[in-house]
Design a protein around this motif. Structure first.
Motif, mmCIF file in Angstrom:
data_model
loop_
_atom_site.group_PDB
_atom_site.id
_atom_site.type_symbol
_atom_site.label_atom_id
_atom_site.label_comp_id
_atom_site.label_asym_id
_atom_site.label_seq_id
_atom_site.Cartn_x
_atom_site.Cartn_y
_atom_site.Cartn_z
ATOM 1 N N THR A 161 22.495 33.463 66.957
ATOM 2 C CA THR A 161 21.997 33.274 68.713
ATOM 3 C C THR A 161 22.317 34.955 69.339
ATOM 4 O O THR A 161 21.384 34.499 70.443
ATOM 5 N N THR B 65 16.524 28.709 64.493
ATOM 6 C CA THR B 65 15.923 27.657 65.093
ATOM 7 C C THR B 65 14.802 28.319 66.007
ATOM 8 O O THR B 65 14.149 27.182 66.898
ATOM 9 N N SER B 66 14.583 29.454 66.341
ATOM 10 C CA SER B 66 13.242 30.062 66.487
ATOM 11 C C SER B 66 13.304 31.991 66.615
ATOM 12 O O SER B 66 14.718 31.957 65.961
ATOM 13 N N SER C 157 18.779 35.699 69.146
ATOM 14 C CA SER C 157 17.104 35.137 69.007
ATOM 15 C C SER C 157 17.547 34.698 70.464
ATOM 16 O O SER C 157 16.460 33.925 71.562
ATOM 17 N N PRO D 262 25.321 31.240 74.368
ATOM 18 C CA PRO D 262 24.549 29.837 74.698
ATOM 19 C C PRO D 262 25.188 28.436 73.399
ATOM 20 O O PRO D 262 24.674 28.717 72.436
ATOM 21 N N GLY E 43 13.464 31.942 75.927
ATOM 22 C CA GLY E 43 13.333 30.646 75.405
ATOM 23 C C GLY E 43 14.446 29.847 76.364
ATOM 24 O O GLY E 43 14.686 29.291 77.836
ATOM 25 N N PRO E 44 14.974 28.197 75.520
ATOM 26 C CA PRO E 44 15.605 27.249 76.659
ATOM 27 C C PRO E 44 16.521 27.434 77.103
ATOM 28 O O PRO E 44 17.114 26.961 78.367
ATOM 29 N N TYR E 45 17.537 28.348 77.315
ATOM 30 C CA TYR E 45 18.550 28.523 77.569
ATOM 31 C C TYR E 45 18.092 29.508 78.424
ATOM 32 O O TYR E 45 19.991 30.280 79.030
ATOM 33 N N THR F 44 19.132 31.667 70.919
ATOM 34 C CA THR F 44 19.154 29.505 70.929
ATOM 35 C C THR F 44 20.103 29.879 69.572
ATOM 36 O O THR F 44 20.352 30.262 68.906
ATOM 37 N N PRO F 45 19.997 28.532 69.688
ATOM 38 C CA PRO F 45 21.763 27.941 68.413
ATOM 39 C C PRO F 45 21.250 28.213 67.068
ATOM 40 O O PRO F 45 19.323 27.935 66.753
ATOM 41 N N PRO G 260 20.350 35.434 75.985
ATOM 42 C CA PRO G 260 18.387 35.212 76.531
ATOM 43 C C PRO G 260 18.078 35.939 77.713
ATOM 44 O O PRO G 260 17.030 37.120 77.637
ATOM 45 N N SER H 279 9.470 33.044 63.340
ATOM 46 C CA SER H 279 9.866 30.751 64.369
ATOM 47 C C SER H 279 10.111 29.892 63.742
ATOM 48 O O SER H 279 10.820 28.795 63.961
#
Length: 436
Positions: free
Chosen positions: A100, A115-116, A103, A84, A428-430, A105-106, A409, A160
């Motif tokens: 990434t 970032t997470s 996690s 992602p 996560g968001p992705y 996330t980027p 993810p 986090s």
């Protein structure tokens, strides 16, 4: 006169703690009974990074993953995941890629900070384990001997807020963290184990006397007591046959630990020793989540015994950037797979408290920070991963999965779900869902 069965008095007189325990519960940290069928074992989840990617045309157990062929039936091989929102042309592709990879996330805009949280730390926060250690970040990295400072190439386990879980790669320091200082807490564990074994012997003998016809218990009471005696005999039998979870006494010295942590030629030896410690830590339920690193991101592995004389002039990282040295890159990567196999074999043969192997009840998510090196850059398309163990908990071991460009993810969500976080449907968001 028939004597009445006063269970409370009997328990006081014959070792109440042991008699009142159900079958298989004769265990606490310090002398936990291993290999006892019927007990429910915890499911562990560790990430296990390897460095510098892998050749996309050799992703099978006859080529790049050949050192793991003996464990193929306990591995799910994932191919074709998307990475992602990753800028491969950024200034720190190996750091950003690793962040990434574990996690989902980027990394931050400069590619240097998470970032997470990484997957293992998400499990810690969600499952809230009551084990001695919440998690552990261990393994082998060439930065691991440093006592302070943040090394971004070690960003594989982080919370986090972006805080790195400091790697414990010195085997002596890891031993102390898990089991206490040698000849200190470990001796107390041995004393406790011997004391409880002695109590068990005494209780069984007393139960035999109380259950004899001459003692005068009512028929119903004797039948009830016979059940307890059967349980105690089973405990006695298993105590003789099974391994006791007693902290080891053969810890590496402090000097030896430092030597192992700093030596590329002793990397396999160090990881093998660390795996031995984690096997016992799993059996004793000291820790359930963490990261087991096989070299840091962009690891400049250059042991000439493994790579040949070419390794004296170019290492496993740099070799990936040139077509003429591709063989050195592959050899370096296969050595990382050999290290993984050596460790995983130990979990495969070690027994858990339910009679299964530790590998049955553990999930190791193994991946690299990039998919491919080449002269033109760092690639993150078609990311592969290995999910080792956890077959009885839903991991499709023995199979190759085509992710069809589903994002990283989704694989992480699947692992967390299999490890007991059943509310994890999308990560996560992705994330888009679960991969298996």
């Amino acid at each position: 006169m028939i004597k009445s069965f006063n269970r409370r008095a009997l328990l006081r007189g014959t070792g109440s703690t042991l008699i009142s325990l159900p079958l298989g519960a004769f265990a606490t940290y310090g002398d936990k009974l291993i290999g006892a069928p019927g007990e429910e074992a915890p499911v562990r989840l560790f990430t296990m990074p390897w460095p510098n990617g892998s050749p996309p045309d050799l992703l099978d157990f006859n080529e790049f993953f050949k050192p793991l062929a003996g464990l193929q039936s306990q591995i799910a091989l994932i191919k074709g995941m998307s990475h992602p929102v990753f800028n491969a042309s950024g200034g720190a592709p190996h750091v950003a890629g690793a962040i990434t990879a574990f996690s989902g996330t980027p990394a931050s805009a400069d590619g240097l900070l998470p970032t997470s949280a990484s997957m293992d730390q998400v499990m810690v926060e969600s499952m809230k384990p009551t084990t001695k250690l919440k998690s552990v970040h261990t393994g082998f990295t060439t930065f691991g001997h440093l006592r302070s400072g943040v090394q971004t190439l070690d960003y594989r386990s982080f919370d986090s807020k972006g805080n790195l879980m400091t790697p414990l790669v010195d085997p002596y320091r890891l031993f102390v963290q898990l089991f206490g200082k040698p000849n200190g807490q470990t001796d107390q564990g041995i004393i406790l184990a011997k004391r409880r074994a002695s109590i068990l012997d005494a209780v069984v003998e007393q139960l035999k006397v109380v259950n004899s016809e001459g003692y005068g218990l009512a028929k119903e009471s004797r039948a009830q007591l016979s059940d307890h005696l059967d349980h105690m005999r089973e405990l006695e039998r298993r105590a003789e046959a099974a391994a006791l979870c007693t902290p080891p006494t053969n810890a590496p010295s402090e000097a030896e630990g430092q030597s192992l942590a700093n030596s590329q030629p002793r990397m396999l030896e160090s990881l093998s020793l660390i795996a031995d410690m984690l096997v016992l830590a799993f059996q004793c339920d000291i820790v359930r989540y963490g990261c087991l690193s096989v070299g840091e991101s962009a690891y400049h592995f250059n042991d000439t015994k493994i790579l040949g004389m070419l390794g004296a002039g170019i290492d496993g990282h740099e070799a990936a950037h040139f077509e003429g040295t591709r063989g050195t890159w592959i050899t370096s990567g296969k050595f990382m797979m050999l290290c993984i196999n050596t460790m995983m074999q130990k979990f495969s043969v070690a027994k858990d408290i339910d009679g299964r192997s530790l590998l049955d009840n553990s999930i190791f998510y193994s991946a690299s920070e990039i998919s491919n090196h080449s002269q033109s850059g760092h690639y993150v398309s078609n990311m592969p991963a290995l999910v080792i163990g956890g077959g009885v908990h839903g991991v499709p071991v023995g199979k190759t999965l085509d992710a069809r460009q589903k994002p990283i993810p989704d694989a992480l969500a699947s692992c967390m779900n299999a490890a007991g976080l059943k509310t994890m449907e999308k990560f996560g968001p992705y994330g888009t869902g679960k991969l298996f």
